[in-house]
Design an enzyme around this catalytic site. Structure first.
Site, mmCIF file in Angstrom:
data_model
loop_
_atom_site.group_PDB
_atom_site.id
_atom_site.type_symbol
_atom_site.label_atom_id
_atom_site.label_comp_id
_atom_site.label_asym_id
_atom_site.label_seq_id
_atom_site.Cartn_x
_atom_site.Cartn_y
_atom_site.Cartn_z
ATOM 1 N N HIS A 47 -1.699 10.467 0.406
ATOM 2 C CA HIS A 47 -0.816 9.617 0.262
ATOM 3 C C HIS A 47 0.069 9.030 -0.558
ATOM 4 O O HIS A 47 -0.226 7.625 -0.983
ATOM 5 C CB HIS A 47 -1.881 7.841 0.968
ATOM 6 N N GLU A 59 0.233 5.690 12.691
ATOM 7 C CA GLU A 59 1.404 6.314 11.289
ATOM 8 C C GLU A 59 2.361 6.813 11.338
ATOM 9 O O GLU A 59 2.111 8.209 12.053
ATOM 10 C CB GLU A 59 0.190 7.472 10.461
ATOM 11 N N HIS A 69 0.606 1.245 7.238
ATOM 12 C CA HIS A 69 -0.994 1.664 7.527
ATOM 13 C C HIS A 69 -2.026 0.643 8.397
ATOM 14 O O HIS A 69 -2.558 0.695 8.088
ATOM 15 C CB HIS A 69 -1.136 2.171 6.839
#
Length: 317
Positions: free
Chosen positions: A88, A282, A161
């Site tokens: 991420h 996502e 998210h």
């Protein structure tokens, strides 16, 4: 941290500038009761470096990249690695940065736009990258648009998210899920893709017809990358309790579906919760695409514009 709220006759959206994060998204159930269909923290301080990335904008690269880093124009760029993966966007990534409020509109299609300037070599990525996140309410649909431009060739993969629960609390085991996908990415021990694709036919990955999540979650939680076969919609989620249905649309090639087994209830606005309290969609490119030439390219060249546009449509079924 600063809160911003927009609304129309169908939806009410509350965001914060830290991580360009969604804290609340209110839609009415079949009885006319307000339901916050995303999980949010009660106190804003709980968002600081929160491990679940609750409601956050994720970048510069959402998902996992191998510990070898990335190679662009024959040059290798090492990236921050923990537990043998770069996750991420790095140690902080865009989720744990304060974004700038660019614009807020309360008109017919209200919207909020945030921006973040990621400097050259931040988290190891080349190029000064300017990123924009716009949340727009269009009737009963939340549209999330990410745009980015760079002054050097780099890689970009942005996503939101949000953790969805169409009951507003409790569990999502009573929800029905449909995914328009025939394949998932095969993954190794560190959840990095092997480069192979697995057919969902005859497996517990198969959600091509509406499937009660309890059936799947009794086998295992979901943390998988689904390759999209159609994107209008690419996913449907339905709660028989509230009669709320959500359809997901996107211009992205894949969706990472994730069901956390648990979250810290004492921190949440949504109470009570139980096991498997939410599900993430996502919408993004494939994880570790920079190291898999057979995957769709994640390269953003200087002068080009990256766009991820995803829509989440709510209705009563």
């Amino acid at each position: 941290m600063k809160i911003q709220t927009i609304s129309n006759k169908h939806l009410k959206l509350t965001t914060i500038d830290y991580g360009a994060t969604i804290q609340q998204l209110i839609f009415k159930d079949h009885l006319g009761n307000d339901v916050n269909v995303v999980l949010g923290y009660k106190n804003l301080d709980s968002y600081i470096h929160n491990a679940p990335y609750l409601g956050a904008s994720v970048g510069r690269y959402a998902g996992r990249i191998s510990p070898n880093g990335i190679t662009i124009n024959q040059k290798n760029y090492p990236l921050y690695t923990q537990n043998e993966v770069h996750l991420h966007g790095g140690k902080e990534g865009f989720s744990f940065k304060t974004w700038k409020l660019v614009e807020i509109s309360h008109g017919e299609n209200p919207h909020i736009t945030y921006s973040y300037f990621s400097k050259d070599m931040e988290e190891g990525y080349p190029g000064n990258l300017e990123v924009f996140c716009t949340y727009t309410l269009m009737d009963n649909t939340l549209e999330i648009t990410y745009k980015a431009k760079t002054d050097q060739d780099t890689v970009v993969n942005l996503t939101n998210h949000n953790y969805y629960n169409l009951n507003g609390h409790g569990t999502i085991t009573d929800h029905e899920l449909r995914l328009y996908s025939n394949q998932v990415l095969d993954k190794g021990q560190t959840a990095l893709p092997t480069g192979k694709f697995i057919s969902v036919e005859g497996t517990h990955f198969d959600f091509r017809t509406p499937t009660l999540l309890q059936k799947q979650l009794a086998i295992a939680g979901i943390d998988d990358t689904y390759v999209v076969t159609q994107n209008n919609p690419l996913a449907e989620l339905y709660s028989p309790k509230t009669h709320i249905q959500m359809k997901v649309r996107s211009n992205q090639v894949a969706v990472v579906v994730y069901t956390p087994p648990t979250l810290d209830e004492k921190l949440l606005l949504n109470k009570p919760i139980s096991s498997y309290p939410a599900i993430c969609f996502e919408t993004q490119n494939l994880p570790d695409a920079p190291n898999h030439p057979e995957f769709p390219s994640a390269l953003l060249k200087s002068g080009e514009v990256y766009t991820n546009k995803s829509k989440f449509e709510f209705s009563i079924k």
